[in-house]
Enzyme design. Sequence first.
Site, PDB file in Angstrom:
ATOM      1  N   ASP A  91      -3.556   3.010  14.331  1.00 55.22           N
ATOM      2  CA  ASP A  91      -2.679   3.712  13.344  1.00 55.22           C
ATOM      3  C   ASP A  91      -3.188   4.909  13.172  1.00 55.22           C
ATOM      4  OD1 ASP A  91      -5.091   3.189  11.852  1.00 55.22           O
ATOM      5  OD2 ASP A  91      -4.041   1.817  10.524  1.00 55.22           O
ATOM      6  N   ARG A 144       0.853  -1.338   0.065  1.00 55.39           N
ATOM      7  CA  ARG A 144       0.002  -0.196  -0.031  1.00 55.39           C
ATOM      8  C   ARG A 144       1.026   1.191  -0.096  1.00 55.39           C
ATOM      9  NH1 ARG A 144      -4.985   1.381   4.394  1.00 55.39           N
ATOM     10  NH2 ARG A 144      -3.048   1.047   5.818  1.00 55.39           N
TER      11      ARG A 144
END
EC number: 2.3.3.9
Length: 568
Positions: free
Chosen positions: A469, A183
Site C-alpha cells: 500500500d 480510517r
Amino acid sequence: MMGLGSYGYTAPMARRTGAVYGVPEGVDIRGRYDEEFAKILTKDALQFVAELQREFRNHIKYALECRKEDKMRYNKGALPGFDPATTYVREGEWVCASVPPAVADRRVEITGPVERKMIINALNSGAKVFMADFEDALSPSWENLIRGQVNLKDAVDGTISFHDQARNRVYKLNDQTAKLFVRPRGWHLPEAHIFIDGEPATGCLVDFGLYFYHNYAAFRRNQGVGFGPFFYLPKMEHSREAKIWNSVFDKAEKVAGIEKGSIRATVLIETLPAVFQMDEILYELRDHSVGLNCGRWDYIFSYVKTFRAHPDRLLPDRVQVGMTQHFMRSYSDLLIRTCHRRGVHAMGGMAAQIPIRDDPSANEAALELVRKDKLREVKAGHDGTWAAHPGLIPAIMEVFNINMSNAPNQIQTMKREDAATLTEEDLLHSPRGVRTMEGLRLNTRVGIQYLAAWLMGTGSVPLYNLMEDAATAEISRVQNWQWLKYGVELNGDGIGVRVTLDLFGRVVEEEMARIEREVGKEKFKGGMYKEACKIFTRQCTTPTLDDFLTLDAYNHIVIHHPRGSSKL
C-alpha cells in the site's frame, strides 16, 4: 439539541445544466454527478462537512505549519524527543474512558479499501474488526471515495451485497460480522473535488463528516451497542493534532445529540515524532480513545523522512528493517506499556503476506513467518494485530487464542513496567544491516508498479507475495532517495558500488523492462507504468525530499467535471 438534519439554512441550488448536486452556501462540487453519489452528497451532509471545515481549518493549518517547523529543526541536526513541558501528562495517573464492550476483543483485525466486495469479504472474514480504509489502501479518486461512502452506508445498514458477474456469485453479509472501524485520510491531504469557501476541503473532514452524518444512528443500533462510530486516525505527529480530532468528535456528538464519548478512535503511531507523544495523544483523546496501533511500515518511512538530513542514520535494505531492530522493538514495547497504563488497547502491526496458492511449501514458509511475528506480538503484550488478507486470519487467530485464552485483551495483565526505562536513545537507535543492489532494484520495481496501480485507481496491490500500500511504497521511495543523496555503498552483495544517478538510471531502465516482461506487453502498454516511472524517478532524484508520494501523484487523478456533467 439540534439534529443533523435540522440546520435550517435555505441555500439555493447551484445554477447548472443537467443533473446537479444541491449544495449549501459556499460549497462547490467539481466531481462527476451520479444519482447514487447524490444520496451521500446531500445538502445537510455537505453543510455538516462545511461547518467542520470552517471551525477547524485554521487549527489544521497551524498544525501543518508546526510540522514544517519541526522538519526544519530536524534538518538542522535536532532529534525528536520527549517534551519537558508535558512531563506532568506522562507522569500523571489518569486513564482513558472505559473500552466499550462491543470492541473489548480485537485480537485480529483485517484492513482494506472501501471497495464493495472487499467490505463484504472482510466483514465476513472471521476477524474481530475490519478497518475500512480511505487512506493508504485507497487511491483517492472521486469515484473511489464517494462510491466507498455508498458502500459503507449499505454495510452499516446491513443491506450490502455484490454480484460478481464473472463468477456468477452473489456476496452478502453473514449473521456474525467484524466490527467496523473507518480510517479517514491524514490531515495533510486535500479533497480537490469539493471546494468550501473557495479552497479545497480537508480530505479527512470529508471522509469523517460524510460517514458520520449518514451512519451514526444505524451504527449505534447495529454494531456499537450504544457506542460509535469507531475510527482509526492516521499520520499524526503531535498531540495538538489529536486535540483537533477530539474537538471534531465533540462537535459531531453535540450536533447529533448523542452522548459525549460515543465516538471512539484508535490512533496509529506511524510517525517517529509521535512515539514521543503517545501519552499526550491519549490524554487529548481520553474521552474518545480505544488505544494506539503500531503502524510499523509508515513508521519506518517516517524514520527516513525525519532523518533525511542525517547521513549517519541510513537504512539497510527494506526487508531487513523488521521488529527485531532495536528501535522498532523499543517502539512496540513502549506503546504497550503506555496503552495499558491508560486502560486501552495496544494493537500490533500489519502482516503484509498474502497466500501463495501455486507453491504450498513457500506458502507454509510465509505462514510460519507470520506466526512467529504474531507470537512475538502477543507475548510482548499486544491486545490484537493486523492482517492484510483473509487467508492469514485462522493462523493469527490461533496464535492469539492460545496465548490469551479466554481473556478479551491483555490490558490488565501485561503492564510492561519494564518498558518504563526505555530512553530517547532506544527509540532513535540506528538500524543495523546491509544495503544491496537487489534492495535498490526491489525498491524501484515495487515503487513503480504500486504507483502505476494507484494512478489507475487501485491503492492496495499484491506484489511479490506481499500486499503493498502507500506506506510500503513510501519506504521504497525514501530509501532510494536517501541512498542516492548520500551516495551509499551497496555493501551487502560483494559488488561494492556506490549509488549514483547514472547507476539509478540504469536500474530504472532495467527494472522497467523486467516489469514489462512480468506483466506482459499488453497490460504494460495499457497501464500507466511510464507515467508512474516519471513520477517515481523524479521523487527519488529530487534534491529536496517530498513529504508524501501521494501529494504529487494526487494531481494526476483529480478530474474536474463541467458543472452539470454526469459522464465518466
